[in-house]
Write a protein that holds these residues in place. Structure first.
Motif, PDB file in Angstrom:
ATOM      1  N   THR A  78      -2.703   2.919  -0.941  1.00 33.55           N
ATOM      2  CA  THR A  78      -3.871   2.991  -0.067  1.00 33.55           C
ATOM      3  C   THR A  78      -3.991   4.372   0.551  1.00 33.55           C
ATOM      4  O   THR A  78      -3.013   4.916   1.068  1.00 33.55           O
ATOM      5  CB  THR A  78      -3.783   1.940   1.061  1.00 33.55           C
ATOM      6  N   TYR A  79      -5.196   4.923   0.467  1.00 33.95           N
ATOM      7  CA  TYR A  79      -5.515   6.212   1.095  1.00 33.95           C
ATOM      8  C   TYR A  79      -6.437   5.924   2.279  1.00 33.95           C
ATOM      9  O   TYR A  79      -7.487   5.293   2.117  1.00 33.95           O
ATOM     10  CB  TYR A  79      -6.212   7.126   0.087  1.00 33.95           C
ATOM     11  N   GLY A 104     -12.117   4.175   7.134  1.00 32.99           N
ATOM     12  CA  GLY A 104     -12.201   3.520   5.834  1.00 32.99           C
ATOM     13  C   GLY A 104     -10.889   3.614   5.090  1.00 32.99           C
ATOM     14  O   GLY A 104      -9.921   4.215   5.563  1.00 32.99           O
ATOM     15  N   ALA A 105     -10.865   3.005   3.908  1.00 36.10           N
ATOM     16  CA  ALA A 105      -9.660   3.047   3.083  1.00 36.10           C
ATOM     17  C   ALA A 105     -10.038   2.934   1.611  1.00 36.10           C
ATOM     18  O   ALA A 105     -10.931   2.170   1.253  1.00 36.10           O
ATOM     19  CB  ALA A 105      -8.710   1.915   3.463  1.00 36.10           C
ATOM     20  N   LEU A 106      -9.365   3.719   0.795  1.00 32.29           N
ATOM     21  CA  LEU A 106      -9.529   3.652  -0.654  1.00 32.29           C
ATOM     22  C   LEU A 106      -8.237   3.069  -1.224  1.00 32.29           C
ATOM     23  O   LEU A 106      -7.156   3.639  -1.040  1.00 32.29           O
ATOM     24  CB  LEU A 106      -9.767   5.049  -1.233  1.00 32.29           C
ATOM     25  N   CYS A 107      -8.336   1.931  -1.878  1.00 37.59           N
ATOM     26  CA  CYS A 107      -7.151   1.188  -2.318  1.00 37.59           C
ATOM     27  C   CYS A 107      -7.110   1.018  -3.831  1.00 37.59           C
ATOM     28  O   CYS A 107      -8.142   0.746  -4.454  1.00 37.59           O
ATOM     29  CB  CYS A 107      -7.115  -0.189  -1.662  1.00 37.59           C
ATOM     30  N   LEU A 108      -5.923   1.156  -4.397  1.00 41.01           N
ATOM     31  CA  LEU A 108      -5.693   0.939  -5.825  1.00 41.01           C
ATOM     32  C   LEU A 108      -4.710  -0.216  -5.985  1.00 41.01           C
ATOM     33  O   LEU A 108      -3.634  -0.213  -5.379  1.00 41.01           O
ATOM     34  CB  LEU A 108      -5.100   2.189  -6.477  1.00 41.01           C
ATOM     35  N   LYS A 146      -3.348   6.567  15.268  1.00 40.66           N
ATOM     36  CA  LYS A 146      -3.377   7.817  16.031  1.00 40.66           C
ATOM     37  C   LYS A 146      -2.439   8.865  15.437  1.00 40.66           C
ATOM     38  O   LYS A 146      -2.352   9.973  15.933  1.00 40.66           O
ATOM     39  CB  LYS A 146      -3.004   7.539  17.482  1.00 40.66           C
ATOM     40  N   GLY A 147      -1.725   8.504  14.388  1.00 39.17           N
ATOM     41  CA  GLY A 147      -0.827   9.450  13.738  1.00 39.17           C
ATOM     42  C   GLY A 147      -1.545  10.255  12.680  1.00 39.17           C
ATOM     43  O   GLY A 147      -2.776  10.296  12.626  1.00 39.17           O
ATOM     44  N   ASN A 148      -0.768  10.893  11.830  1.00 36.91           N
ATOM     45  CA  ASN A 148      -1.350  11.757  10.798  1.00 36.91           C
ATOM     46  C   ASN A 148      -1.066  11.268   9.384  1.00 36.91           C
ATOM     47  O   ASN A 148      -1.377  11.966   8.426  1.00 36.91           O
ATOM     48  CB  ASN A 148      -0.815  13.184  10.963  1.00 36.91           C
ATOM     49  N   GLN A 149      -0.450  10.093   9.251  1.00 37.36           N
ATOM     50  CA  GLN A 149      -0.166   9.586   7.910  1.00 37.36           C
ATOM     51  C   GLN A 149      -1.467   9.337   7.165  1.00 37.36           C
ATOM     52  O   GLN A 149      -2.369   8.688   7.673  1.00 37.36           O
ATOM     53  CB  GLN A 149       0.654   8.291   7.985  1.00 37.36           C
ATOM     54  N   GLN A 150      -1.551   9.868   5.963  1.00 34.48           N
ATOM     55  CA  GLN A 150      -2.802   9.813   5.216  1.00 34.48           C
ATOM     56  C   GLN A 150      -2.814   8.712   4.166  1.00 34.48           C
ATOM     57  O   GLN A 150      -3.886   8.229   3.796  1.00 34.48           O
ATOM     58  CB  GLN A 150      -3.061  11.158   4.541  1.00 34.48           C
ATOM     59  N   TYR A 151      -1.654   8.300   3.706  1.00 37.07           N
ATOM     60  CA  TYR A 151      -1.634   7.293   2.635  1.00 37.07           C
ATOM     61  C   TYR A 151      -0.301   6.551   2.593  1.00 37.07           C
ATOM     62  O   TYR A 151       0.703   6.994   3.154  1.00 37.07           O
ATOM     63  CB  TYR A 151      -1.895   7.953   1.273  1.00 37.07           C
ATOM     64  N   VAL A 152      -0.324   5.405   1.919  1.00 35.42           N
ATOM     65  CA  VAL A 152       0.876   4.612   1.627  1.00 35.42           C
ATOM     66  C   VAL A 152       0.850   4.335   0.133  1.00 35.42           C
ATOM     67  O   VAL A 152      -0.148   3.835  -0.396  1.00 35.42           O
ATOM     68  CB  VAL A 152       0.881   3.277   2.407  1.00 35.42           C
ATOM     69  N   CYS A 153       1.951   4.649  -0.567  1.00 38.72           N
ATOM     70  CA  CYS A 153       1.941   4.554  -2.031  1.00 38.72           C
ATOM     71  C   CYS A 153       2.997   3.592  -2.581  1.00 38.72           C
ATOM     72  O   CYS A 153       4.054   3.403  -1.972  1.00 38.72           O
ATOM     73  CB  CYS A 153       2.197   5.933  -2.649  1.00 38.72           C
ATOM     74  N   ASN A 154       2.664   3.006  -3.716  1.00 40.54           N
ATOM     75  CA  ASN A 154       3.616   2.268  -4.551  1.00 40.54           C
ATOM     76  C   ASN A 154       4.334   1.142  -3.811  1.00 40.54           C
ATOM     77  O   ASN A 154       5.566   1.070  -3.793  1.00 40.54           O
ATOM     78  CB  ASN A 154       4.642   3.243  -5.147  1.00 40.54           C
ATOM     79  N   TYR A 155       3.559   0.259  -3.220  1.00 42.83           N
ATOM     80  CA  TYR A 155       4.132  -0.928  -2.594  1.00 42.83           C
ATOM     81  C   TYR A 155       3.631  -2.166  -3.327  1.00 42.83           C
ATOM     82  O   TYR A 155       2.682  -2.105  -4.111  1.00 42.83           O
ATOM     83  CB  TYR A 155       3.763  -0.988  -1.105  1.00 42.83           C
ATOM     84  N   ASN A 156       4.281  -3.281  -3.079  1.00 40.34           N
ATOM     85  CA  ASN A 156       3.897  -4.531  -3.731  1.00 40.34           C
ATOM     86  C   ASN A 156       2.863  -5.289  -2.909  1.00 40.34           C
ATOM     87  O   ASN A 156       2.948  -5.347  -1.681  1.00 40.34           O
ATOM     88  CB  ASN A 156       5.120  -5.434  -3.924  1.00 40.34           C
ATOM     89  N   SER A 157       1.917  -5.871  -3.610  1.00 41.12           N
ATOM     90  CA  SER A 157       0.933  -6.745  -2.969  1.00 41.12           C
ATOM     91  C   SER A 157       0.781  -7.973  -3.867  1.00 41.12           C
ATOM     92  O   SER A 157       1.370  -8.044  -4.945  1.00 41.12           O
ATOM     93  CB  SER A 157      -0.417  -6.027  -2.812  1.00 41.12           C
ATOM     94  N   LEU A 186     -13.063   0.182  -1.984  1.00 36.61           N
ATOM     95  CA  LEU A 186     -13.429   1.051  -0.874  1.00 36.61           C
ATOM     96  C   LEU A 186     -13.806   0.194   0.324  1.00 36.61           C
ATOM     97  O   LEU A 186     -14.706  -0.644   0.239  1.00 36.61           O
ATOM     98  CB  LEU A 186     -14.598   1.957  -1.283  1.00 36.61           C
ATOM     99  N   HIS A 187     -13.084   0.395   1.440  1.00 34.40           N
ATOM    100  CA  HIS A 187     -13.329  -0.371   2.658  1.00 34.40           C
ATOM    101  C   HIS A 187     -14.047   0.475   3.708  1.00 34.40           C
ATOM    102  O   HIS A 187     -13.691   1.633   3.935  1.00 34.40           O
ATOM    103  CB  HIS A 187     -12.008  -0.842   3.291  1.00 34.40           C
ATOM    104  N   ASN A 188     -15.039  -0.126   4.360  1.00 35.56           N
ATOM    105  CA  ASN A 188     -15.670   0.443   5.553  1.00 35.56           C
ATOM    106  C   ASN A 188     -15.135  -0.358   6.737  1.00 35.56           C
ATOM    107  O   ASN A 188     -15.401  -1.556   6.857  1.00 35.56           O
ATOM    108  CB  ASN A 188     -17.188   0.315   5.456  1.00 35.56           C
ATOM    109  N   LEU A 189     -14.372   0.287   7.627  1.00 35.32           N
ATOM    110  CA  LEU A 189     -13.652  -0.445   8.659  1.00 35.32           C
ATOM    111  C   LEU A 189     -14.425  -0.629   9.955  1.00 35.32           C
ATOM    112  O   LEU A 189     -13.845  -0.934  10.995  1.00 35.32           O
ATOM    113  CB  LEU A 189     -12.309   0.251   8.921  1.00 35.32           C
ATOM    114  N   THR A 190     -15.739  -0.491   9.887  1.00 41.48           N
ATOM    115  CA  THR A 190     -16.559  -0.816  11.058  1.00 41.48           C
ATOM    116  C   THR A 190     -16.830  -2.309  11.129  1.00 41.48           C
ATOM    117  O   THR A 190     -17.298  -2.813  12.147  1.00 41.48           O
ATOM    118  CB  THR A 190     -17.894  -0.049  11.027  1.00 41.48           C
TER     119      THR A 190
END
Length: 218
Positions: free
Chosen positions: A90-91, A102-106, A67-78, A27-31
């Motif tokens: 990432t949500y 913020g961001a919730l990442c798996l 500024k867009g509305n995309q809520q998440y990015v799924c199933n990518y390689n890291s 869980l990220h706090n982006l401040t």
């Protein structure tokens, strides 16, 4: 902690119970980009801890998609700091103004599972080996923002087969434009590092950035 982020702590704990020890939940706090991780479970997967920094993917998303509305990015390689391939999603957590806060990442490590599946499949008759998944890396899971910044700068500069001191104005503009799109200039000290790598002055880097931003809005 931001109330929009705080409510995701129990969700992270819930996901950890469901997904088990092979998936890291962050869980990220982006401040605060330098110390963005406020909650992490199974941190051994990426060798990170509370107080570590933002990732390059999240930084780039904030710069280009905030500024867009995309809520998440799924199933990518890291990949983690040791180069191990992980499968990630990432949500992005937004506030009432639709700003990403913020961001919730798996991040899942399926190495042992894949080896077991490969072995079992090889025992089947007429087994045909499947093509491996694409391994384009979209995110680097580092614990240090300075390290992330330097790696991003060097990766982009090294795409050009010309030493920095021999780059043309056009090539330097392309480097700075790519770095700007990655969101790297939102991190502290990035302008200074880029100036050093490109053998330029910091005021010159700022002039390039301002020109790029001006052209982007016209």
């Amino acid at each position: 902690m931001n109330k929009n982020i705080e409510k995701f702590i129990t969700i992270a704990d819930f996901l950890s119970e469901v997904l088990g020890p092979n998936t890291e939940i962050v869980l990220h706090n982006l401040t605060n980009y330098e110390k963005s991780i406020v909650h992490i479970i199974n941190g051994h997967i990426s060798n990170r801890k509370i107080g570590d920094s933002i990732t390059d993917l999240v930084l780039e998303f904030i710069e280009n998609e905030s500024k867009g509305n995309q809520q998440y990015v799924c199933n990518y390689n890291s990949k983690n700091i040791n180069g191990k391939l992980l499968y990630s999603s990432t949500y992005f957590i937004r506030d009432e103004n639709n700003t990403i806060v913020g961001a919730l990442c798996l991040n899942s490590d399926y190495e042992k599972v894949e080896k077991s599946l490969s072995f079992l499949s090889s025992l089947l008759p007429n087994y045909v080996e499947k093509k491996s998944l694409k391994t384009d890396i979209k995110e680097n899971l580092t614990s240090n923002l300075k390290e992330l910044t330097l790696n991003k700068i060097d990766t982009i500069i090294n795409q050009f087969e010309v030493p920095a001191n021999r780059m043309t104005t056009k090539e330097k503009t392309e480097v700075i434009q790519t770095l700007n799109s990655s969101g790297i200039f939102n991190t502290r000290g990035a302008v200074q590092k880029v100036a050093q790598r490109l053998n330029m002055s910091e005021p010159s880097i700022y002039r390039y950035i301002n020109k790029i931003k001006k052209n982007k809005t016209t």
